[in-house]
Design a protein around this motif. Structure first.
Motif, PDB file in Angstrom:
ATOM      1  N   ASN A 145       0.825  -1.197   0.000  1.00  0.00           N
ATOM      2  CA  ASN A 145       0.000   0.000   0.000  1.00  0.00           C
ATOM      3  C   ASN A 145       0.865   1.255   0.000  1.00  0.00           C
ATOM      4  O   ASN A 145       0.468   2.305  -0.469  1.00  0.00           O
ATOM      5  CB  ASN A 145      -0.936   0.018   1.218  1.00  0.00           C
ATOM      6  CG  ASN A 145      -1.936  -1.120   1.149  1.00  0.00           C
ATOM      7  OD1 ASN A 145      -2.271  -1.582   0.064  1.00  0.00           O
ATOM      8  ND2 ASN A 145      -2.400  -1.560   2.298  1.00  0.00           N
ATOM      9  N   ASP A 146       2.042   1.166   0.549  1.00  0.00           N
ATOM     10  CA  ASP A 146       2.975   2.282   0.589  1.00  0.00           C
ATOM     11  C   ASP A 146       3.885   2.182  -0.631  1.00  0.00           C
ATOM     12  O   ASP A 146       4.654   1.231  -0.759  1.00  0.00           O
ATOM     13  CB  ASP A 146       3.787   2.202   1.885  1.00  0.00           C
ATOM     14  CG  ASP A 146       4.874   3.261   1.951  1.00  0.00           C
ATOM     15  OD1 ASP A 146       4.696   4.329   1.327  1.00  0.00           O
ATOM     16  OD2 ASP A 146       5.881   3.008   2.637  1.00  0.00           O
ATOM     17  N   PRO A 147       3.843   3.170  -1.563  1.00  0.00           N
ATOM     18  CA  PRO A 147       4.677   3.084  -2.777  1.00  0.00           C
ATOM     19  C   PRO A 147       6.166   2.988  -2.471  1.00  0.00           C
ATOM     20  O   PRO A 147       6.895   2.265  -3.139  1.00  0.00           O
ATOM     21  CB  PRO A 147       4.352   4.375  -3.528  1.00  0.00           C
ATOM     22  CG  PRO A 147       3.028   4.809  -3.006  1.00  0.00           C
ATOM     23  CD  PRO A 147       2.959   4.333  -1.584  1.00  0.00           C
ATOM     24  N   ALA A 148       6.640   3.671  -1.448  1.00  0.00           N
ATOM     25  CA  ALA A 148       8.069   3.607  -1.124  1.00  0.00           C
ATOM     26  C   ALA A 148       8.434   2.214  -0.615  1.00  0.00           C
ATOM     27  O   ALA A 148       9.482   1.667  -0.952  1.00  0.00           O
ATOM     28  CB  ALA A 148       8.414   4.670  -0.090  1.00  0.00           C
ATOM     29  N   GLY A 149       7.544   1.612   0.194  1.00  0.00           N
ATOM     30  CA  GLY A 149       7.791   0.259   0.696  1.00  0.00           C
ATOM     31  C   GLY A 149       7.759  -0.765  -0.425  1.00  0.00           C
ATOM     32  O   GLY A 149       8.566  -1.691  -0.458  1.00  0.00           O
ATOM     33  N   ALA A 150       6.842  -0.587  -1.371  1.00  0.00           N
ATOM     34  CA  ALA A 150       6.751  -1.499  -2.509  1.00  0.00           C
ATOM     35  C   ALA A 150       8.007  -1.412  -3.357  1.00  0.00           C
ATOM     36  O   ALA A 150       8.541  -2.427  -3.798  1.00  0.00           O
ATOM     37  CB  ALA A 150       5.516  -1.178  -3.347  1.00  0.00           C
ATOM     38  N   PHE A 151       8.493  -0.181  -3.584  1.00  0.00           N
ATOM     39  CA  PHE A 151       9.710  -0.012  -4.376  1.00  0.00           C
ATOM     40  C   PHE A 151      10.891  -0.690  -3.703  1.00  0.00           C
ATOM     41  O   PHE A 151      11.704  -1.352  -4.347  1.00  0.00           O
ATOM     42  CB  PHE A 151       9.987   1.482  -4.586  1.00  0.00           C
ATOM     43  CG  PHE A 151      11.242   1.742  -5.360  1.00  0.00           C
ATOM     44  CD1 PHE A 151      11.278   1.538  -6.731  1.00  0.00           C
ATOM     45  CD2 PHE A 151      12.396   2.162  -4.716  1.00  0.00           C
ATOM     46  CE1 PHE A 151      12.428   1.758  -7.455  1.00  0.00           C
ATOM     47  CE2 PHE A 151      13.561   2.383  -5.428  1.00  0.00           C
ATOM     48  CZ  PHE A 151      13.582   2.191  -6.811  1.00  0.00           C
ATOM     49  N   GLN A 152      10.982  -0.551  -2.375  1.00  0.00           N
ATOM     50  CA  GLN A 152      12.077  -1.167  -1.636  1.00  0.00           C
ATOM     51  C   GLN A 152      12.024  -2.694  -1.768  1.00  0.00           C
ATOM     52  O   GLN A 152      13.040  -3.340  -1.970  1.00  0.00           O
ATOM     53  CB  GLN A 152      12.019  -0.755  -0.177  1.00  0.00           C
ATOM     54  CG  GLN A 152      13.152  -1.345   0.660  1.00  0.00           C
ATOM     55  CD  GLN A 152      13.062  -0.935   2.122  1.00  0.00           C
ATOM     56  OE1 GLN A 152      12.158  -0.219   2.521  1.00  0.00           O
ATOM     57  NE2 GLN A 152      14.002  -1.412   2.905  1.00  0.00           N
ATOM     58  N   ILE A 153      10.832  -3.270  -1.672  1.00  0.00           N
ATOM     59  CA  ILE A 153      10.679  -4.721  -1.789  1.00  0.00           C
ATOM     60  C   ILE A 153      11.071  -5.187  -3.186  1.00  0.00           C
ATOM     61  O   ILE A 153      11.785  -6.175  -3.355  1.00  0.00           O
ATOM     62  CB  ILE A 153       9.232  -5.135  -1.453  1.00  0.00           C
ATOM     63  CG1 ILE A 153       8.947  -4.890   0.032  1.00  0.00           C
ATOM     64  CG2 ILE A 153       8.981  -6.605  -1.811  1.00  0.00           C
ATOM     65  CD1 ILE A 153       7.496  -5.020   0.404  1.00  0.00           C
ATOM     66  N   VAL A 154      10.619  -4.464  -4.211  1.00  0.00           N
ATOM     67  CA  VAL A 154      10.949  -4.827  -5.592  1.00  0.00           C
ATOM     68  C   VAL A 154      12.449  -4.775  -5.806  1.00  0.00           C
ATOM     69  O   VAL A 154      13.041  -5.666  -6.434  1.00  0.00           O
ATOM     70  CB  VAL A 154      10.202  -3.915  -6.593  1.00  0.00           C
ATOM     71  CG1 VAL A 154      10.736  -4.096  -8.001  1.00  0.00           C
ATOM     72  CG2 VAL A 154       8.709  -4.205  -6.543  1.00  0.00           C
ATOM     73  N   MET A 155      13.111  -3.769  -5.282  1.00  0.00           N
ATOM     74  CA  MET A 155      14.555  -3.655  -5.449  1.00  0.00           C
ATOM     75  C   MET A 155      15.290  -4.779  -4.708  1.00  0.00           C
ATOM     76  O   MET A 155      16.258  -5.339  -5.222  1.00  0.00           O
ATOM     77  CB  MET A 155      15.049  -2.289  -4.950  1.00  0.00           C
ATOM     78  CG  MET A 155      14.571  -1.106  -5.784  1.00  0.00           C
ATOM     79  SD  MET A 155      15.314  -0.866  -7.414  1.00  0.00           S
ATOM     80  CE  MET A 155      14.839  -2.151  -8.436  1.00  0.00           C
TER      81      MET A 155
END
Length: 193
Positions: A145-155
């Protein structure tokens, strides 16, 4: 025979085993050619003959040991287990009309029940996932739900995949200096490993 587990109507393993073994008494209704059952019929007849000779030997020697030592079947042979094993062994070799012996029919029944059990276990898993079940639940910090958290997970996952690919390339080429060829597709926003 009694079926403990219900098989799926289109189970391929049951179909294959039926094609290989044909009809195995009441345990398996197969469609295979009867060559295997005829071969087992000859083999089982030979085993029954050898078993009958063993029964004759045990009977004669048992009577002689009983007479010589004054104890049923003598001192070395167990009075309960020797006769029981002989009777059970000959009963297991009893031929059936399908060409297989009684113990082979019992073993095939166990195999067919195993197929039914596997079908039921797999059916349970399918119903679980069809009802929206998940394999695992994400930890609370993995929130998309948090775009910054999602980006971190994807990276993090991308780095893990790249490291895994690099290790696999080095192992398969047996070369410590080999490099992997990961590429990024900007249009699809995907990495190709």
């Amino acid at each position: 025979m009694l079926d403990i587990f219900t098989r799926a109507p289109n189970d391929q393993s049951y179909s294959y085993i039926g094609q290989i073994f044909g009809n195995v008494g009441v345990a398996l209704s197969g469609t295979g050619v009867p060559i295997l059952s005829q071969m087992f019929n000859t083999f089982n007849t030979t085993l029954l003959t050898v078993g009958s000779l063993m029964v004759a030997y045990i009977t004669v020697v048992g009577v002689m040991l009983t007479a010589a030592e004054g104890k049923f079947l003598g001192e070395k042979w167990h009075a309960l287990w020797v006769p029981l094993r002989v009777v059970m062994g000959i009963a297991g070799l009893f031929p059936t009309s399908s060409g297989y012996c009684a113990i082979q029919v019992i073993i095939m029944w166990i195999v067919v029940q195993g197929i039914g059990m596997a079908d039921q276990v797999w059916g349970t898993a399918v119903r679980y996932f069809a009802g929206g079940g998940k394999i695992f639940s994400g930890s609370p910090n993995e929130s998309f739900n948090d775009p910054a958290g999602a980006f971190q997970i994807v990276m993090q996952k991308t780095l893990q995949f790249a490291v895994c690919e690099q290790a696999a390339v080095k192992l398969t080429k047996n070369d410590a200096n080999a490099t992997a060829n990961a590429t990024y597709d900007a249009n699809a926003h995907t990495f190709n490993f």
